[in-house]
Scaffold this motif. Structure first.
Motif, short mmCIF file in Angstrom:
data_model
loop_
_atom_site.label_atom_id
_atom_site.label_comp_id
_atom_site.label_asym_id
_atom_site.label_seq_id
_atom_site.Cartn_x
_atom_site.Cartn_y
_atom_site.Cartn_z
N UNK A 110 30.75 26.47 26.15
CA UNK A 110 31.42 25.98 27.36
C UNK A 110 31.20 26.96 28.51
N UNK A 111 30.86 26.40 29.68
CA UNK A 111 30.85 27.16 30.92
C UNK A 111 32.02 26.68 31.77
N UNK A 112 32.88 27.59 32.17
CA UNK A 112 34.02 27.24 33.03
C UNK A 112 33.71 27.74 34.43
N UNK A 113 33.74 26.84 35.40
CA UNK A 113 33.50 27.19 36.79
C UNK A 113 34.81 27.04 37.56
N UNK A 114 35.21 28.10 38.23
CA UNK A 114 36.46 28.12 38.99
C UNK A 114 36.17 28.44 40.45
N UNK A 115 36.66 27.59 41.34
CA UNK A 115 36.38 27.78 42.76
C UNK A 115 37.12 28.98 43.33
N UNK A 116 38.32 29.24 42.83
CA UNK A 116 39.09 30.38 43.33
C UNK A 116 38.51 31.69 42.78
N UNK A 117 39.05 32.77 43.30
CA UNK A 117 38.61 34.10 42.85
C UNK A 117 39.43 34.60 41.68
N UNK A 118 40.22 33.75 41.09
CA UNK A 118 41.02 34.13 39.93
C UNK A 118 41.18 32.94 38.99
N UNK A 119 41.47 33.23 37.73
CA UNK A 119 41.80 32.18 36.77
C UNK A 119 43.28 31.83 36.93
N UNK A 120 43.71 30.77 36.24
CA UNK A 120 45.13 30.45 36.21
C UNK A 120 45.55 29.25 37.02
N UNK A 121 44.73 28.83 37.99
CA UNK A 121 45.09 27.68 38.81
C UNK A 121 46.43 27.88 39.49
N UNK A 122 47.25 26.83 39.55
CA UNK A 122 48.56 26.90 40.21
C UNK A 122 49.55 27.74 39.42
N UNK A 123 49.21 28.07 38.16
CA UNK A 123 50.09 28.90 37.33
C UNK A 123 49.74 30.38 37.44
N UNK A 124 48.81 30.74 38.30
CA UNK A 124 48.36 32.12 38.43
C UNK A 124 49.50 33.07 38.76
N UNK A 125 49.60 34.16 38.01
CA UNK A 125 50.56 35.21 38.31
C UNK A 125 49.92 36.58 38.12
N UNK A 126 50.53 37.59 38.70
CA UNK A 126 49.99 38.94 38.65
C UNK A 126 51.13 39.93 38.85
N UNK A 127 50.90 41.18 38.47
CA UNK A 127 51.93 42.20 38.58
C UNK A 127 51.63 43.13 39.75
N UNK A 128 52.69 43.43 40.54
CA UNK A 128 52.51 44.34 41.66
C UNK A 128 52.58 45.79 41.17
N UNK A 129 52.57 46.73 42.09
CA UNK A 129 52.52 48.15 41.72
C UNK A 129 53.76 48.59 40.95
N UNK A 130 54.87 47.87 41.11
CA UNK A 130 56.10 48.20 40.39
C UNK A 130 56.20 47.49 39.05
N UNK A 131 55.18 46.69 38.71
CA UNK A 131 55.19 45.98 37.44
C UNK A 131 55.92 44.65 37.49
N UNK A 132 56.32 44.21 38.68
CA UNK A 132 57.01 42.93 38.82
C UNK A 132 56.01 41.78 38.75
#
Length: 239
Positions: free
Chosen positions: A27-49
Motif C-alpha cells: 500500500x502507498x498512502x498519499x496525504x495532502x497535508x504535511x502530517x498524518x492523522x487527518x482531522x484527528x491530528x494531535x501533537x504535544x507542545x513544549x510542556x507535553x500538553x
C-alpha cells in the motif's frame, strides 16, 4: 506484487491501508497535508500538553470489532463525554434528560413529561427531537417545542445564521432527548480516548513493512514537497 494507493492518512485511510497490508497487499498512502492523522491530528507542545489541532474527536461506538481493531494500536482510557448548556440561567445537561426536565419544569409537570417519555421510548434510551415535535401526544409535543426553542433556536442563528425551521430533521436529531437520568452525551457501549492520542494510534496503524506514506502529495499523484522537507518529516517520530 501489485500496489494499492490510498488517498489520505486519517483514520479512514490508515484503517484501509492496515487492513490491506495485513492481507499481504502493498500500500502507498498519499496525504495532502504535511502530517498524518487527518482531522484527528494531535501533537504535544513544549510542556507535553496534547494539542488537538482541529478540535477534540471522541471515540464512541457499539461495535466490538471496531473497538478491538483499534485496540491493537493503543491503550484505551475510559471517557464519558458530558455537556452542560446555559438554558434560562441554569447549567443544564445535554442531551436533554430527566435531570434537565426536573430543572426546568414544576414537579407535577416534570413527572408527567418523564412518564410520557418512558412510555414513548419503551426499550430505547433516547428519542429523536422530531419524534417529539411530531408526536400525537400533546405532552411530548410540549417538551419537544421547549427543547427546540431552548437548545436549537439561538444556537442555530448564532452558529449558522439560519432559523431552526430551515434545519433538516437529521440535524435536529443529532441531539436527542434521553428517557433517563443518564447525563452522558453518547449512549454507545464503547466510549474511550486513545491513551497517547490519535496521531500515535494512526502512526502505529501505518507502521507496517508493506505500507509507505508520502506527505505533501496531492490526490492526483502530482507530488510536491515543501522547501527543504522530505517525505515523513513532521513533529512526530518517523514511520
Amino acid at each position: 506484487m501489485s500496489t494499492v494507493t490510498v488517498i489520505g492518512a486519517g483514520l479512514t485511510g490508515a484503517t484501509a491501508a492496515r487492513v490491506l497490508a495485513d492481507a499481504g497487499i502493498r500500500v502507498e498512502v498519499w496525504e495532502k497535508k504535511s502530517h498524518i492523522g487527518g482531522a484527528a491530528y494531535d501533537w504535544r507542545d513544549d510542556d507535553g500538553t496534547l494539542i488537538q489541532q482541529y478540535g477534540p474527536p471522541i471515540f464512541h461506538t457499539n461495535s466490538d470489532s471496531v473497538t478491538a481493531f483499534l485496540g491493537r494500536f493503543t491503550e484505551w482510557i475510559p471517557y464519558r463525554h458530558k455537556v452542560m448548556a446555559a438554558i434560562c440561567g441554569k447549567l443544564t445537561p445535554l442531551p436533554f434528560n430527566f435531570s434537565s426536565i426536573d430543572m426546568h419544569f414544576r414537579a407535577a409537570s416534570a413527572e408527567e413529561l418523564k412518564c410520557a417519555l418512558r412510555k414513548a421510548a419503551k426499550a430505547e434510551s433516547q428519542l429523536p427531537l422530531t419524534a417529539l415535535l411530531h408526536s400525537a401526544d400533546d405532552t411530548l409535543r410540549r417538551l419537544g417545542v421547549f427543547v427546540k426553542d431552548a437548545v436549537f433556536t439561538g444556537y442555530t442563528r448564532k452558529q449558522w445564521g439560519v432559523s431552526v425551521e430551515e434545519l433538516d430533521d437529521a440535524v435536529l436529531n443529532r441531539v436527542p432527548v434521553c428517557a433517563s437520568y443518564d447525563s452522558g452525551y453518547f449512549s454507545d457501549r464503547h466510549q474511550y480516548m486513545p491513551s497517547m492520542g490519535y496521531t500515535d494510534l494512526i502512526q502505529r496503524m501505518l507502521r507496517h513493512e508493506l505500507i509507505t506514506v508520502t506527505l505533501d502529495a496531492d490526490a492526483n499523484g502530482r507530488l510536491w514537497m515543501r522547501a527543504g522537507a522530505r517525505p515523513g518529516a513532521g513533529p512526530w517520530p518517523s514511520l
